[in-house]
Design a protein around this motif. Sequence first.
Motif, PDB file in Angstrom:
ATOM      1  N   LYS A  16       4.738   9.197   7.162  1.00  0.00           N
ATOM      2  CA  LYS A  16       5.234   7.837   6.929  1.00  0.00           C
ATOM      3  C   LYS A  16       6.065   7.351   8.110  1.00  0.00           C
ATOM      4  O   LYS A  16       6.005   6.189   8.514  1.00  0.00           O
ATOM      5  N   GLU A  62       2.194   1.864  -3.505  1.00  0.00           N
ATOM      6  CA  GLU A  62       1.167   2.421  -4.394  1.00  0.00           C
ATOM      7  C   GLU A  62       0.945   3.899  -4.107  1.00  0.00           C
ATOM      8  O   GLU A  62       0.825   4.726  -5.022  1.00  0.00           O
ATOM      9  N   GLU A  63       0.887   4.260  -2.839  1.00  0.00           N
ATOM     10  CA  GLU A  63       0.694   5.664  -2.483  1.00  0.00           C
ATOM     11  C   GLU A  63       1.872   6.512  -2.964  1.00  0.00           C
ATOM     12  O   GLU A  63       1.694   7.641  -3.438  1.00  0.00           O
ATOM     13  N   HIS A  64       3.067   5.976  -2.850  1.00  0.00           N
ATOM     14  CA  HIS A  64       4.248   6.719  -3.302  1.00  0.00           C
ATOM     15  C   HIS A  64       4.207   6.955  -4.803  1.00  0.00           C
ATOM     16  O   HIS A  64       4.521   8.054  -5.289  1.00  0.00           O
ATOM     17  N   GLU A  65       3.816   5.937  -5.546  1.00  0.00           N
ATOM     18  CA  GLU A  65       3.710   6.106  -7.000  1.00  0.00           C
ATOM     19  C   GLU A  65       2.663   7.141  -7.372  1.00  0.00           C
ATOM     20  O   GLU A  65       2.855   7.962  -8.265  1.00  0.00           O
ATOM     21  N   GLU A  66       1.517   7.110  -6.670  1.00  0.00           N
ATOM     22  CA  GLU A  66       0.463   8.086  -6.965  1.00  0.00           C
ATOM     23  C   GLU A  66       0.950   9.508  -6.669  1.00  0.00           C
ATOM     24  O   GLU A  66       0.650  10.458  -7.422  1.00  0.00           O
ATOM     25  N   GLU A  67       1.690   9.659  -5.577  1.00  0.00           N
ATOM     26  CA  GLU A  67       2.198  10.980  -5.237  1.00  0.00           C
ATOM     27  C   GLU A  67       3.188  11.487  -6.291  1.00  0.00           C
ATOM     28  O   GLU A  67       3.188  12.667  -6.662  1.00  0.00           O
ATOM     29  N   GLU A  82       0.830  -1.204   0.000  1.00  0.00           N
ATOM     30  CA  GLU A  82       0.000   0.000   0.000  1.00  0.00           C
ATOM     31  C   GLU A  82       0.871   1.264   0.000  1.00  0.00           C
ATOM     32  O   GLU A  82       0.573   2.244  -0.686  1.00  0.00           O
ATOM     33  N   GLU A  83       1.963   1.245   0.754  1.00  0.00           N
ATOM     34  CA  GLU A  83       2.855   2.398   0.771  1.00  0.00           C
ATOM     35  C   GLU A  83       3.487   2.631  -0.602  1.00  0.00           C
ATOM     36  O   GLU A  83       3.638   3.781  -1.051  1.00  0.00           O
ATOM     37  N   THR A 135       4.628  14.600   4.398  1.00  0.00           N
ATOM     38  CA  THR A 135       4.372  13.209   4.006  1.00  0.00           C
ATOM     39  C   THR A 135       5.394  12.274   4.618  1.00  0.00           C
ATOM     40  O   THR A 135       5.069  11.178   5.091  1.00  0.00           O
ATOM     41  N   GLU A 155       3.747   6.332  10.841  1.00  0.00           N
ATOM     42  CA  GLU A 155       3.133   5.035  10.541  1.00  0.00           C
ATOM     43  C   GLU A 155       4.121   3.905  10.778  1.00  0.00           C
ATOM     44  O   GLU A 155       3.783   2.847  11.329  1.00  0.00           O
TER      45      GLU A 155
END
Length: 329
Positions: A141, A109-114, A106-107, A137, A144
């Motif tokens: 992270k 994927e979020e990094h790629e979207e950012e 999930e991390e 951000t 988390e």
Amino acid sequence: MLSGLLGKKVGMTQVFGPQGAAVPVTVIEAGPCVVTQIKTTATDGYTAVQIGFGKAKRANRPELGHLGHTLTQLPAQRRKQQQTQAKARAEARSKAAEAKAEAEAEEAEEHEEEEEAEEGEKETGEEEEGEEEKGATLEAKAEEAEARGKTKVKTPAAEKDARTAQRDPKRKRAGGGLGPFEVLREVRSFGGDALKVGQEFDATMFKQGELVDVVGTSKGKGFQGVMKRHGFGGGPRTHGQSDRPRAPGSIGAGNTPGRILKNTRMAGHMGAERVTVKALEVVATDAERNLLLIKGSIPGPTGGLVMVRKVASSLALAERLQQEQQQTK
């Protein structure tokens, strides 16, 4: 109230009555007896009270468990528990590894979207704001990751340390519960009194002048002949029958019926049987030493186990009164 009490035969002596007559009595150490189990019709199909008497030097695990003791684990039980715990730890580790892999995916994927969102933005003079957002951000992270680090699975060594800290050092042997007792027996109860496990009864249950029945095991005599066992008179001592003085004689006809009838009295084992002597008088009681002085002799050797119980007539009367009381209610 109990119908009887367990005791031990101490021996015989004599006491003198009010008129100076010598009365032979048997001294019995009656009780103390402890209630170990109460049986009811709903659970056992009949009503009774189990009592324990005497102190046992040793007892097996089923007896201790029946008396409510806390038992230590056997090696086989401990191995089984360890295997179960090891299996549970392995499952917990596998679940934690799966959760960690999902969180990392999930991390990513979020990094790629950012990154895609940053490339699509217009290159204006907002570089400083972008750096601040990036820093926020990264801080999120980091928080988390720190939270995930706090929810780590306990290692086997850590779990072992926790169990050792919680272990009670006093539980090396069986503890708590009743007894162990040398003898457990069942007796009847009457009177409608509410009995409890652990309740104790002693010689004060009987009064002077009361009639009781005494049950014991007679002395064992071994293998005996018909003269001692059954009171036969023996054979004639004359006319050359020198080898027949203690012989049993004829044990049946030859042709008719051609067999030995059942219950024919012969030589055999004598004694060591349950014997009940009824309606003996309680001459005196000693509550401090739990002693009963009962008129006459009772079966069994000195130190033998006996049961002193109330006579059947008094038990029947008590039951009848109890039934009448229940009907009136």
